[in-house]
Structure formats: C-alpha cells, structure tokens
Write a protein that holds these residues in place. Sequence first.
Motif, PDB file in Angstrom:
ATOM      1  N   LYS A 351       0.815  -1.214   0.000  1.00  0.00           N
ATOM      2  CA  LYS A 351       0.000   0.000   0.000  1.00  0.00           C
ATOM      3  C   LYS A 351       0.860   1.281   0.000  1.00  0.00           C
ATOM      4  N   ILE A 353       3.793   1.739  -1.120  1.00  0.00           N
ATOM      5  CA  ILE A 353       4.722   1.880  -2.243  1.00  0.00           C
ATOM      6  C   ILE A 353       3.925   2.020  -3.532  1.00  0.00           C
ATOM      7  N   GLY A 354       3.108   1.028  -3.870  1.00  0.00           N
ATOM      8  CA  GLY A 354       2.186   1.182  -4.989  1.00  0.00           C
ATOM      9  C   GLY A 354       2.650   0.574  -6.284  1.00  0.00           C
ATOM     10  N   SER A 355       3.861   0.909  -6.731  1.00  0.00           N
ATOM     11  CA  SER A 355       4.346   0.349  -7.991  1.00  0.00           C
ATOM     12  C   SER A 355       5.859   0.496  -8.064  1.00  0.00           C
ATOM     13  N   ARG A 360      10.104   7.328  -5.046  1.00  0.00           N
ATOM     14  CA  ARG A 360      10.260   8.131  -3.823  1.00  0.00           C
ATOM     15  C   ARG A 360       9.846   7.390  -2.563  1.00  0.00           C
TER      16      ARG A 360
ATOM     17  N   GLN B  83      -6.950   4.831  -6.460  1.00  0.00           N
ATOM     18  CA  GLN B  83      -5.524   4.632  -6.731  1.00  0.00           C
ATOM     19  C   GLN B  83      -5.297   4.569  -8.241  1.00  0.00           C
ATOM     20  N   ARG B  85      -3.236   3.600 -11.743  1.00  0.00           N
ATOM     21  CA  ARG B  85      -2.597   2.341 -12.124  1.00  0.00           C
ATOM     22  C   ARG B  85      -1.119   2.383 -11.784  1.00  0.00           C
ATOM     23  N   ALA B  86      -0.592   3.567 -11.614  1.00  0.00           N
ATOM     24  CA  ALA B  86       0.812   3.675 -11.226  1.00  0.00           C
ATOM     25  C   ALA B  86       0.965   3.640  -9.705  1.00  0.00           C
ATOM     26  N   GLY B  87      -0.149   3.460  -8.989  1.00  0.00           N
ATOM     27  CA  GLY B  87      -0.061   3.258  -7.550  1.00  0.00           C
ATOM     28  C   GLY B  87      -0.185   4.517  -6.710  1.00  0.00           C
ATOM     29  N   LYS B  88      -0.439   5.662  -7.341  1.00  0.00           N
ATOM     30  CA  LYS B  88      -0.567   6.894  -6.564  1.00  0.00           C
ATOM     31  C   LYS B  88      -1.994   7.017  -6.047  1.00  0.00           C
TER      32      LYS B  88
END
Lengths: 385, 139
Positions: A351, A353-355, A360, B83, B85-88
């Motif tokens: 969660k 980190i995401g990808s 960062r 969210q 797709r790049a996780g942001k």
Amino acid sequence: MPPSRVPLPPWSLTVRVLHWGLVCCCFAAWGTAWLGPPSALAVHVWVGSSTGFILLVRLLWGLGGPWWERFAFFPLRKATLHLHTRQILSRQYPPEGHAWPGHPPLGAAMVVALLVLILTMVLSGTIAYGGIEKAGPLGSWVPFSIGELAGTLHATMAILLLLAVGGHLLGVIVESRLLGSALVRAMVIGRRDGSHTPPVMIPASLPPLRLWGGASLITLLVGLSALLISGHGPVHPLPLWQTEEEANATAIYEQECGACHMAYPPALLPASSWSDVLATLDDHFGEDASLPAAKVSALQGWLPRHAAESWDNKAGHAFRRVDYHNPTRITATPFWQDHHRQIPIETFRQKNIGSQGNCRACHQDVQSPADSGGFHRAEIAIPPR
Amino acid sequence: MRSLLIVGGLAAALVTGTAAWAAGPRDDILAALAAQAKAEQPAFTGFDAARGKTFFQSAHSGGKPDTPSCTTCHGMDPRQPGQTRAGKSIEPMAVSQQPTRFTDQEKIDKWFERNCSSVLGRACTAVEKGDFITYLSQQ
C-alpha cells in the motif's frame, strides 16, 4: 665490550589505541560494505573517515613518537629481513630472544604494507564517494567516471587488505610461538617480555613528546567530532532552474506529470525517450494522458534539456541506456532491472509503495523533479508494510 | 480583546458559511452542462444521480483494455480514496469528502477528455458528465 641487554621498551598508549582502533575500523568497514543494507553506507563512510584520522595520527607518531615506534627505526634493511626470515624458517631465535626493540623486520614490513593498503582504501573511498554519490569532501570535484574507477579499486583493495590482515595474524602467531611470549597481550597492556641490545646511538625521544602526543590526540578528536556533526547529503543541490521559462516548465511538469505518478526527475531517461513520451501522450502506458499543445511544447523544451545525458552523476549515467523494446520505461532499463532484481514483486504492490515506478517510496532523497542528483545509497529504505 | 475574538469568529463563520452555501462554480458548471445536454438531446429533462451511479460503476467497452471502468482508478466507493494504475493515491471523488471537486472547469475538461477516452474510447456526452457530477455531489 658489547653493550649489555636491557628489557624491551613497552608499546606506547598511543600506538596501542591506534592499533585497536584500526582493527575495529577495518572490521566495521568490511561488515557495513559486505553484509549491511545500502543505508549502511552512512556508517561505512563514517568508519572510513575515522580510519583516515587514525592513519594521520599514526603518521605523526611515526615521525615524532618514541624512537622504537618511529618509521625511521623500522628494521627494513635487506640484510635484517633476510636474517629474520632465516630465524623463522629454522624455527629458532638466539636464546636471548630477538634483537629488535620495536617491530621485528618482517612484522615491520607488514605494518608498512597494512598502513599503505589502508591509506589507499581511505583515498579511493573518498574519491569514489565524491564521484559516485557526489558527497564528501570531493563531492563537487570528482567526475563520475573517475569515481567509478576509484570504486572498483576500492572494492579490489578491500579483498587484498583482508588477505594482508590474515598474513599479519599468521605472523603474530608464529612470532609469539618462537619468542614464547604473548604479542597480543603486549599490544593490549603495553609491557613486553624479553630484552634487546639497544642501538649505540639512541635518539632522544623528542623532548616535547607529550606535546606531540597531545597534538596527535587533538587532531583525532577534532577530526572525529567534525565527522560526527557533518552530514552525508550531496554537497551541492542540483539543479538550479533559474530562468522564468525554466521555473514555469518545472511547475507545469510537477503538476501535469505528477498527477498519476510521482513527477520523475528528468535524469531518469535520455532526451530521445522523453521526446517519445511527449509525442505519444494520448496512448501513455495504456492510458490517455493528453495535454493542451501549449503545455506539451513547454515541456518539449525543458524535459529533454535536463535528461540523463546532461548529468554527470549516478542517475544520469545509469539511465542513459534504455531497454530497446521499451525505451520510455525507466523500470525497464538494464540498470534499474539489475538493481531491483532482489526486491519481491509483492513489496512494490505494498500500500505505501504502490508500484515499481514510485521511486520516492524507497529513495528518501528523491521527492521532486529537482532531485536528479539523488539516489544516495544511504537514503535507501524500503518502508515496512 | 474579547470583542476582537468575537468579531473574528463571526467573520470566519460568515466566510465559511457563504462558501458552503454558494457552491458557486459547481452549479455554474452543471448549468452549462444542462444547456449543452438540452442541445444534444431535446428530450433531456434533468440530470439523474442514479444514472450517474450506474455510469460510474459499470464496466464499459471500447476504451483501453487496462481501464474498463471509472472505478478502476476511483474505486467502487467514491467516499474512499482511489488509486491510479501507477499506484498513486487519488483523493475521494465524493464532494462530501473533497469539497473542491468539480469546481475547476479546466481541470474537469482535462480529466473528462482523458478518462472518457481511456474508459469508453470516445468523449463523454454532456448527459453522462452531468449525471456523473450530480451523483458525486450527493455522495
């Protein structure tokens, strides 16, 4: 009439402290480099700098300390080295013990070799730190390529030093047995068993011996405290977007290219890749990310101008080479793949980190597009899940 | 000193109160969309939150394969963060959670253009846009 034998002089407190200091430093340096996480670089650099100061003090001491600890009285003549070798090979010293008041010839040779090796480690380390991490005293001076070269030398010498330390230990064991006296204990408490024939001309200890020792110790203390309070961040913040046009483009970039993912520092792709990205925004990694033409053209001037090729630092060199099939993916570059191979894919899905592209989350010094100079090893920390 | 505080408090209440009450830009945007909808479909009678909800939640075809629905990024529950797709993380779309939603014409246009193209493979109609905003304004 031959001069009579006198008890061996003790090792001075200075030499003993410096000796065990170096022992600690060497093991701490190997440990942090070979076993530690990337963030251990901060400790490694601290240890390396302390080593540098210890060497400096040993050098001063070798010039002005008690005579049996001075470099000038190291028994390094060829004949003496031969004599010592023969005595060891025949496994016997004369019954009255060896005749050298300080280090015996082979030991002295090893001490010199160790000091030179460690000095090379400190110098190559400082150069590598300056060139690659753009930090430390040489951070603004050393080109990346020189830093990389020094880094290779540093890594090779580290293994050589390990072998040399092994040789030193072996020598100490052999010598202890032949002399029947505990050399390690002597290096701890100072007092040594045995006697020697003093040289005809004993140089007086430098009269201000205490002063000399005091000066050496103060050098050490000042150096160490300077190290403690100094940080390890890049010595000069890069880059400076100075013109209004640049500042404008930066603002557009941060807002528009930071909407769906972090706004990547421009050093992360070469100019041709950035141009590709901007030319295909309507089909951007499976999404439409189109922008008004005015904004695209502002970015077309700015982004390629600050691309990887314009940086003589870690990221700039690492990300010049892209993946042939995927030239706009930072995470497909050979360098990125190489350095993140061991990180499991679930970690990137975490969660917080995401990808893979969310640099960062793990690289604390890369938070905005201005951080092309980041990716300091000491700033790497994978957040806990 | 005391009276100063009271005056300050009153002023603050007035400012926040009017901001919440007026909700100006969003109403203007919806009104403009309604006019456009009327022009596109003469039978148009008004925006419908239920239709907006269906539009928001259903899977569409015609767009890019990785983004079948608005919920791909915005999530099923508009009051929760979404969210990319790049996780942001994306702020919630529900106006109750994020009062500045749908108040900036330029931003709305940009995202409708992109997201409709990604999800539907075409531009959204004025009715779809109005229903969508109406639904989320009530969430």
